[in-house]
Design an enzyme around this catalytic site. Structure first.
Site, PDB file in Angstrom:
ATOM      1  N   CYS A 130       0.828  -1.206   0.000  1.00 46.93           N
ATOM      2  CA  CYS A 130       0.000   0.000   0.000  1.00 46.93           C
ATOM      3  C   CYS A 130       0.863   1.257   0.000  1.00 46.93           C
ATOM      4  O   CYS A 130       0.542   2.251  -0.654  1.00 46.93           O
ATOM      5  CB  CYS A 130      -0.911   0.015   1.226  1.00 46.93           C
ATOM      6  SG  CYS A 130      -2.315  -1.111   1.163  1.00 46.93           S
ATOM      7  N   CYS A 210      -8.018  -2.515  -4.135  1.00 50.02           N
ATOM      8  CA  CYS A 210      -7.253  -3.287  -5.100  1.00 50.02           C
ATOM      9  C   CYS A 210      -7.806  -4.712  -5.187  1.00 50.02           C
ATOM     10  O   CYS A 210      -8.300  -5.262  -4.201  1.00 50.02           O
ATOM     11  CB  CYS A 210      -5.786  -3.331  -4.695  1.00 50.02           C
ATOM     12  SG  CYS A 210      -4.946  -1.738  -4.848  1.00 50.02           S
ATOM     13  N   CYS A 236      -5.414   1.864   4.231  1.00 48.24           N
ATOM     14  CA  CYS A 236      -4.238   1.648   3.384  1.00 48.24           C
ATOM     15  C   CYS A 236      -3.089   2.546   3.775  1.00 48.24           C
ATOM     16  O   CYS A 236      -1.944   2.291   3.402  1.00 48.24           O
ATOM     17  CB  CYS A 236      -4.594   1.868   1.915  1.00 48.24           C
ATOM     18  SG  CYS A 236      -4.939   3.587   1.502  1.00 48.24           S
TER      19      CYS A 236
END
Length: 252
Positions: A130, A210, A236
């Site tokens: 991340c 994601c 994240c």
């Protein structure tokens, strides 16, 4: 030019915190669209950007902003691990809302070459993944702005329950115009303005990040439970203090 020392940087951050708190008291009760109008046209004219994931709830904030200024810069972080549906949804909203300045930013090739050469870092260290793919690209994109707009809401997670409308983050002001909106209000606004839903919502993804780290959510589960399922992680790093800069950062 000499770089500011730690004390100077800390002093600037404190002054910005006072500024953000003042804005929050003065404008926080005026409603999302008025907060946006004031931030875009008055407080930070020409120095503010909207950061959007083009995710499940993104159309509402994008629509509100489009009614104020369709030329405002919109930053979209393309991590290289997104669902194809998210990119197509981005393009659909750009056309529908007439957005004229959407910029996609990506991870630096040199960072990927060093830290994620095989593209599977998310398997062993999702915090670092991340950090490289979201946090650092956004940090670079925000470097030219004094303020940015986020779509976070208090109801989304335990880390957001006391979210203010204006806050300080990394030497700039962050504006959260939808802080007090409920999930019901978001859905109703989208319906009232005929905004298309993200195609993955109907497939059981109420919160979309994601592809490797986003799972379907069963009826009755927390909408964000599909993000980093089974991991001790709920953000994240973009929305954590200092942008999660502990090289292991930790969402939009």
């Amino acid at each position: 030019m000499a770089q500011p020392n730690v004390a100077e940087a800390h002093g600037k951050e404190e002054l910005l915190a006072v500024e953000a708190a003042s804005y929050d008291r003065r404008f926080g009760g005026r409603g999302a669209k008025e907060i946006l109008r004031i931030a875009i046209n008055d407080l930070f004219k020409g120095q503010i950007t909207l950061v959007s994931s083009f995710g499940a709830d993104s159309s509402v904030l994008l629509h509100l902003v489009s009614e104020i200024d369709r030329d405002i810069p919109v930053v979209f972080v393309d991590t290289g691990k997104l669902f194809g549906e998210t990119k197509r949804y981005r393009d659909e909203l750009i056309e529908k809302l007439g957005l004229r300045n959407v910029v996609s930013v990506k991870p630096a090739p040199e960072d990927l070459a060093v830290y994620d050469p095989k593209g599977n870092l998310w398997l062993s260290d999702n915090d670092q993944c991340c950090h490289i793919r979201k946090v650092l690209p956004l940090k670079r994109a925000l470097s030219d702005f004094d303020a940015w707009i986020s779509g976070r809401k208090r109801h989304q997670s335990a880390t957001r329950t006391s979210l203010p409308f204006f806050e300080v983050d990394e030497g700039r002001i962050k504006v959260n115009p939808l802080a007090d909106w409920t999930a019901t209000e978001i859905l109703q606004y989208a319906k009232d303005h005929d905004l298309p839903p993200h195609p993955l919502v109907a497939e059981g993804y109420p919160s979309i990040g994601c592809m490797p780290c986003t799972d379907k959510v069963a009826p009755g589960e927390d909408p964000r439970s599909g993000r980093w399922r089974g991991m001790n992680k709920i953000e994240c790093g973009i929305h954590l203090p200092s942008h999660g800069q502990q090289v292991d950062g930790s969402g939009i």
